[in-house]
Design a protein around this motif. Structure first.
Motif, PDB file in Angstrom:
ATOM      1  N   THR A 101      62.920  62.827  46.760  1.00 39.26           N
ATOM      2  CA  THR A 101      62.520  63.728  45.672  1.00 39.26           C
ATOM      3  C   THR A 101      62.737  65.202  46.011  1.00 39.26           C
ATOM      4  O   THR A 101      62.489  66.069  45.173  1.00 39.26           O
ATOM      5  N   ARG A 102      63.209  65.501  47.212  1.00 42.72           N
ATOM      6  CA  ARG A 102      63.473  66.898  47.563  1.00 42.72           C
ATOM      7  C   ARG A 102      64.720  67.394  46.840  1.00 42.72           C
ATOM      8  O   ARG A 102      65.656  66.646  46.632  1.00 42.72           O
ATOM      9  N   ASN A 103      64.715  68.664  46.479  1.00 37.41           N
ATOM     10  CA  ASN A 103      65.839  69.239  45.747  1.00 37.41           C
ATOM     11  C   ASN A 103      66.981  69.555  46.719  1.00 37.41           C
ATOM     12  O   ASN A 103      67.249  70.711  47.047  1.00 37.41           O
ATOM     13  N   LEU A 104      67.635  68.507  47.205  1.00 40.83           N
ATOM     14  CA  LEU A 104      68.734  68.637  48.147  1.00 40.83           C
ATOM     15  C   LEU A 104      69.953  67.887  47.614  1.00 40.83           C
ATOM     16  O   LEU A 104      69.820  66.846  46.975  1.00 40.83           O
ATOM     17  N   ARG A 105      71.118  68.426  47.893  1.00 46.44           N
ATOM     18  CA  ARG A 105      72.362  67.745  47.544  1.00 46.44           C
ATOM     19  C   ARG A 105      72.685  66.704  48.614  1.00 46.44           C
ATOM     20  O   ARG A 105      72.122  66.729  49.718  1.00 46.44           O
ATOM     21  N   ILE A 106      73.609  65.813  48.311  1.00 49.82           N
ATOM     22  CA  ILE A 106      74.021  64.806  49.299  1.00 49.82           C
ATOM     23  C   ILE A 106      74.579  65.489  50.544  1.00 49.82           C
ATOM     24  O   ILE A 106      74.303  65.075  51.678  1.00 49.82           O
ATOM     25  N   GLU A 107      75.329  66.588  50.338  1.00 44.81           N
ATOM     26  CA  GLU A 107      75.858  67.344  51.484  1.00 44.81           C
ATOM     27  C   GLU A 107      74.739  67.877  52.364  1.00 44.81           C
ATOM     28  O   GLU A 107      74.872  67.950  53.592  1.00 44.81           O
ATOM     29  N   ASP A 108      73.603  68.266  51.733  1.00 41.99           N
ATOM     30  CA  ASP A 108      72.467  68.783  52.501  1.00 41.99           C
ATOM     31  C   ASP A 108      71.807  67.680  53.318  1.00 41.99           C
ATOM     32  O   ASP A 108      71.440  67.882  54.483  1.00 41.99           O
ATOM     33  N   PHE A 109      71.632  66.501  52.713  1.00 42.47           N
ATOM     34  CA  PHE A 109      71.070  65.367  53.453  1.00 42.47           C
ATOM     35  C   PHE A 109      71.950  65.037  54.660  1.00 42.47           C
ATOM     36  O   PHE A 109      71.444  64.769  55.758  1.00 42.47           O
ATOM     37  N   ALA A 110      73.264  65.053  54.467  1.00 47.07           N
ATOM     38  CA  ALA A 110      74.185  64.757  55.573  1.00 47.07           C
ATOM     39  C   ALA A 110      74.033  65.784  56.676  1.00 47.07           C
ATOM     40  O   ALA A 110      73.932  65.441  57.869  1.00 47.07           O
ATOM     41  N   TYR A 111      73.984  67.065  56.308  1.00 48.82           N
ATOM     42  CA  TYR A 111      73.896  68.135  57.306  1.00 48.82           C
ATOM     43  C   TYR A 111      72.612  68.040  58.114  1.00 48.82           C
ATOM     44  O   TYR A 111      72.629  68.133  59.354  1.00 48.82           O
ATOM     45  N   LEU A 112      71.483  67.857  57.431  1.00 50.04           N
ATOM     46  CA  LEU A 112      70.200  67.796  58.135  1.00 50.04           C
ATOM     47  C   LEU A 112      70.102  66.580  59.045  1.00 50.04           C
ATOM     48  O   LEU A 112      69.323  66.577  59.994  1.00 50.04           O
TER      49      LEU A 112
END
Length: 290
Positions: A201-212
């Motif tokens: 539910t966090r306002n993150l893009r798929i690219e952000d999930f990958a980076y983190l």
């Protein structure tokens, strides 16, 4: 991706004041414009003090905001950050980048304050300190050292750093910060399925999930599909709409609030996605349960 504190040593930003002392760096950061979401590789632990504006931090565990006269201790690692200016049209903060040796010396010198048993629980990648009179006074005491770029030397920095940590520890009656310090270099167990169910539910893009998660986008998608048998985009859309449907049925929040709760910052986008999936707008869907 920005590697810091290396970035501050190599850039020629006239508004930033940088002190380098052995393996440690102190920066007075000035920004007149809001920044887009930035990818940060933090190679040293960081204590950041808010002076003006506010800053968003997105870590592997969750999100937080640093406001004026607050402080945050970040473990070295990967973060996403966004700077926001307020009515002063300025973002300003003081950054302490701390090497492991300085922390180890502090532990050795002040070991008697760490007798409380350490916890085996997984702790977040940061620890937040809210605004208090003592913290506000400490932040204000740092500002004069940036009026003259040569005033803050290594011995003085070590004294100011130790003063800060001792104040935090001696007022840490529930031992939360002590646990955080003791577990700084602990490797938390990692499970992609558990991580996604906790964070979808966090306002993150798929690219952000990958980076983190420390992965390339292609690696993340590959691992994701092996775990869920769905692409990240389809899985995220399904889980967010499932949560939105539940909240529309059971909560008294309005549609805009629910959109934010399930990771949609843009309300019109949320309405379009919801209507395309359920053939009804979220507002009309909610009215069926009121």
């Amino acid at each position: 991706m920005i590697t810091i504190p290396k970035y501050f040593s190599e850039s020629n930003l006239n508004k930033d004041v940088v002190h380098k002392m052995g393996g440690n760096t102190v920066v007075l950061l000035n920004r007149q414009n809001e920044t887009e979401r930035s990818r940060i590789n933090l190679t040293q632990h960081l204590i950041a003090f808010g002076i003006e504006g506010k800053k968003y931090f997105h870590s592997l565990s969750d999100d937080t905001i640093l406001y004026r006269n607050e402080a945050i201790f970040l473990k070295k690692g990967l973060f996403l950050t966004t700077e926001k200016v307020l009515e002063s049209n300025n973002y300003k903060s003081i950054l302490f980048f701390v090497d492991d040796n300085l922390l180890l010396n502090f532990f050795n010198k002040n070991g008697k304050y760490f007798l409380h048993p350490s916890s085996n629980e997984d702790l977040p990648n940061y620890f937040k300190f809210e605004n208090t009179p003592n913290l506000s006074a400490y932040i204000n005491s740092l500002l004069p050292y940036f009026e003259n770029r040569n005033v803050l030397n290594e011995p003085l920095f070590k004294v100011k750093f130790e003063e800060l940590l001792l104040n935090f520890i001696l007022n840490d009656r529930q031992h939360f910060f002590k646990k955080f310090l003791v577990n700084l270099n602990k490797k938390n167990s990692y499970n992609l399925r558990e991580f996604m169910f906790q964070n979808y539910t966090r306002n993150l893009r798929i690219e952000d999930f990958a980076y983190l998660n420390g992965m390339s986008l292609s690696s993340f998608k590959r691992n994701f599909e092996k775990t869920f048998d769905l692409t990240p985009a389809k899985w995220l859309k399904g889980k967010r709409l499932e949560k939105a449907e539940f909240l529309l049925q059971t909560s008294d929040h309005n549609v805009g609030e629910i959109a934010l709760e399930v990771g949609y910052e843009n309300l019109s986008h949320f309405i379009r996605v919801f209507k395309s999936h359920f053939n009804i707008t979220p507002k009309k869907y909610q009215e069926k349960f009121t």
